[in-house]
Design a protein around this motif. Structure first.
Motif, PDB file in Angstrom:
ATOM      1  N   ALA A   1      -4.226   5.642 -10.387  1.00 41.30           N
ATOM      2  CA  ALA A   1      -5.416   4.827 -10.121  1.00 41.30           C
ATOM      3  C   ALA A   1      -5.381   3.486 -10.854  1.00 41.30           C
ATOM      4  CB  ALA A   1      -6.679   5.615 -10.456  1.00 41.30           C
ATOM      5  N   ARG A   2      -6.443   3.194 -11.640  1.00 39.87           N
ATOM      6  CA  ARG A   2      -6.565   1.873 -12.243  1.00 39.87           C
ATOM      7  C   ARG A   2      -5.402   1.541 -13.177  1.00 39.87           C
ATOM      8  NH1 ARG A   2     -11.517  -1.727 -13.977  1.00 39.87           N
ATOM      9  NH2 ARG A   2     -10.584  -2.877 -15.673  1.00 39.87           N
ATOM     10  N   ASN A   3      -4.903   2.517 -13.951  1.00 43.56           N
ATOM     11  CA  ASN A   3      -3.763   2.254 -14.833  1.00 43.56           C
ATOM     12  C   ASN A   3      -2.493   1.926 -14.048  1.00 43.56           C
ATOM     13  OD1 ASN A   3      -5.057   2.508 -17.286  1.00 43.56           O
ATOM     14  ND2 ASN A   3      -4.690   4.721 -17.419  1.00 43.56           N
TER      15      ASN A   3
ATOM     16  N   VAL B   1      -8.452  -4.590 -10.532  1.00 46.63           N
ATOM     17  CA  VAL B   1      -9.771  -4.176 -11.010  1.00 46.63           C
ATOM     18  C   VAL B   1     -10.547  -3.418  -9.941  1.00 46.63           C
ATOM     19  CG1 VAL B   1     -12.007  -4.944 -11.933  1.00 46.63           C
ATOM     20  CG2 VAL B   1      -9.890  -6.086 -12.648  1.00 46.63           C
ATOM     21  N   GLU B   2     -10.525  -3.953  -8.726  1.00 48.29           N
ATOM     22  CA  GLU B   2     -11.406  -3.404  -7.694  1.00 48.29           C
ATOM     23  C   GLU B   2     -10.675  -2.536  -6.682  1.00 48.29           C
ATOM     24  OE1 GLU B   2     -13.490  -6.884  -6.133  1.00 48.29           O
ATOM     25  OE2 GLU B   2     -14.878  -6.710  -7.832  1.00 48.29           O
ATOM     26  N   GLY B   3      -9.353  -2.551  -6.760  1.00 47.30           N
ATOM     27  CA  GLY B   3      -8.591  -1.772  -5.795  1.00 47.30           C
ATOM     28  C   GLY B   3      -8.640  -2.363  -4.394  1.00 47.30           C
ATOM     29  N   ILE B   4      -9.129  -3.613  -4.276  1.00 47.36           N
ATOM     30  CA  ILE B   4      -9.140  -4.244  -2.956  1.00 47.36           C
ATOM     31  C   ILE B   4      -8.059  -5.315  -2.898  1.00 47.36           C
ATOM     32  CG2 ILE B   4     -11.566  -3.891  -2.408  1.00 47.36           C
ATOM     33  CD1 ILE B   4     -11.907  -6.914  -3.318  1.00 47.36           C
TER      34      ILE B   4
ATOM     35  N   ILE C   1      -0.420  -1.743 -14.085  1.00 44.22           N
ATOM     36  CA  ILE C   1       1.010  -1.934 -14.355  1.00 44.22           C
ATOM     37  C   ILE C   1       1.688  -2.656 -13.189  1.00 44.22           C
ATOM     38  CG2 ILE C   1       3.203  -0.747 -14.774  1.00 44.22           C
ATOM     39  CD1 ILE C   1       1.558   1.337 -16.338  1.00 44.22           C
ATOM     40  N   VAL C   2       1.329  -2.272 -11.967  1.00 44.32           N
ATOM     41  CA  VAL C   2       1.909  -2.971 -10.802  1.00 44.32           C
ATOM     42  C   VAL C   2       1.485  -4.449 -10.817  1.00 44.32           C
ATOM     43  CG1 VAL C   2       1.837  -3.136  -8.281  1.00 44.32           C
ATOM     44  CG2 VAL C   2       2.217  -0.926  -9.368  1.00 44.32           C
ATOM     45  N   ALA C   3       0.211  -4.718 -11.172  1.00 44.77           N
ATOM     46  CA  ALA C   3      -0.240  -6.110 -11.274  1.00 44.77           C
ATOM     47  C   ALA C   3       0.535  -6.843 -12.366  1.00 44.77           C
ATOM     48  CB  ALA C   3      -1.740  -6.166 -11.553  1.00 44.77           C
TER      49      ALA C   3
ATOM     50  N   ARG D   1       0.836  -1.199   0.000  1.00 38.87           N
ATOM     51  CA  ARG D   1       0.000   0.000   0.000  1.00 38.87           C
ATOM     52  C   ARG D   1       0.872   1.251   0.000  1.00 38.87           C
ATOM     53  NH1 ARG D   1      -3.060  -1.065   4.590  1.00 38.87           N
ATOM     54  NH2 ARG D   1      -3.733  -2.930   3.477  1.00 38.87           N
ATOM     55  N   LEU D   2       1.900   1.243   0.855  1.00 41.59           N
ATOM     56  CA  LEU D   2       2.799   2.394   0.935  1.00 41.59           C
ATOM     57  C   LEU D   2       3.523   2.623  -0.390  1.00 41.59           C
ATOM     58  CD1 LEU D   2       4.163   4.568   2.657  1.00 41.59           C
ATOM     59  CD2 LEU D   2       5.711   2.801   3.553  1.00 41.59           C
ATOM     60  N   ALA D   3       4.029   1.544  -0.996  1.00 41.19           N
ATOM     61  CA  ALA D   3       4.762   1.683  -2.261  1.00 41.19           C
ATOM     62  C   ALA D   3       3.852   2.246  -3.342  1.00 41.19           C
ATOM     63  CB  ALA D   3       5.336   0.325  -2.691  1.00 41.19           C
TER      64      ALA D   3
END
Lengths: 222, 222
Positions: free
Chosen positions: B73-75, B207-210, B79-81, A60-62
């Protein structure tokens, strides 16, 4: 909104906290297996949720630092490396958990089997883990390279250990189950060494901007 | 300088190429182990460098997109995913490589052992892998959740397989070595399922940010 410098410092500290827990997990789970210490095994099983929750905090922090400060170059590579190292550390926590479970099963077994070579492998793996984390925190590429060269030594120690344990299984069928637990300990130690190697590679990437993965000149990994 | 939309499309395509190679590696390595097909095993060993080089390409592309376009946000989560899924896919390639090596060793063995349950486990694992990648490409959270619920089924199939193989080792000491190879195949399949689960978790996150990791409500993983 968190300041960028403070955020990086927090990220570093959380990774240090997590790696201390992971190192302790390795030391205590191996101790449990070698010395049949039931309370050491239970301690490792109990610490695992804490490692998992730090993993979430670090991610989350990163992500906040990436979104709010849009870092470039070395700072960007540092954060991406932190994300990858975080994943490795969490899985290392799982591997200690596995070793602690094998230890419990070894303690419960009626037949016994000699814990040949396990302390030697564990000692080498612990020093690789420590060096890989120190390399990250200090940005020390020499330490990172030492880790890469140790990986082959762990593989060959593990192969030797395997041969002895398999021979004992073929001699005495009562020892099959404890011997399988011992093989699992050796295998999980080897996987811990692989994760330390991943971390060392991420350090070289973040400090020097070079990607040493799959590069046979520096120290092979698959 | 690459345009952001084009870059995302390239990232998606490279991940698809990599996951096709990984899926083929699973199918062919299991085929090699079950049907004693030496050429299938060799094929898997030969494809591994290609998987490794795509891993490097994907990391480089993702880092360029972060540095040049500072997505939010979603983008940013996509990329992190992608970075995390990339790491999982590369390790999945390694696991197929391991299965292909176990297959070679099973083919060379003089004693034999029944490949009980392996095709059933492999079928389930293959469908988890396929679903996790489709979930990522389509941003489909329902598919991702299906993957999370399958993981427990793989674990219990593997446990049943273990018990049978260990019983055969205790009965016949000539079967110890091929039985160990078979256990290694089952274990590597289970680890493949774990990586598919990681990918599904990353999809839900992007997708959901969770963050569903370590959340016992949705499907437990350690």
């Amino acid at each position: 909104v968190i300041k960028f410098g403070e955020g990086l410092e927090q990220l570093r500290n959380k990774l240090l906290e997590m790696s201390s827990l992971v190192e302790m997990g390795i030391v205590r789970s191996v101790h449990a297996a070698v010395h049949k210490d039931r309370s050491a095994a239970e301690e490792v099983l109990k610490n695992e949720p804490r490692i998992n929750s730090i993993e979430l905090e670090i991610d989350r922090l990163a992500l906040d630092l990436l979104a709010l400060h849009q870092p470039m170059a070395r700072n960007l590579r540092f954060i991406v490396a932190a994300l990858k190292i975080n994943t490795d550390l969490e899985r290392m926590g799982d591997l200690s958990f596995n070793i602690a479970q094998s230890a419990q099963s070894l303690i419960d077994a009626t037949a016994t089997t000699a814990t040949v070579d396990i302390p030697a492998i564990a000692g080498l793996v612990q020093s690789m883990v420590r060096k890989s984390i120190d390399a990250f925190v200090e940005g020390n590429v020499d330490l990172a390279r030492e880790v890469l060269t140790s990986d082959a030594a762990v593989d060959s120690l593990r192969t030797a250990c395997y041969q002895k344990v398999i021979a004992s299984m073929e001699k005495d069928k009562a020892s099959v189950r404890p011997a399988l637990d011992l093989l699992a300990v050796a295998r999980n130690l080897e996987r811990l060494a692989d994760h330390a190697t991943n971390i060392a590679e991420d350090v070289l990437f973040y400090v020097e901007g070079i990607d040493v993965r799959h590069n046979s000149e520096i120290g092979e990994r698959r």
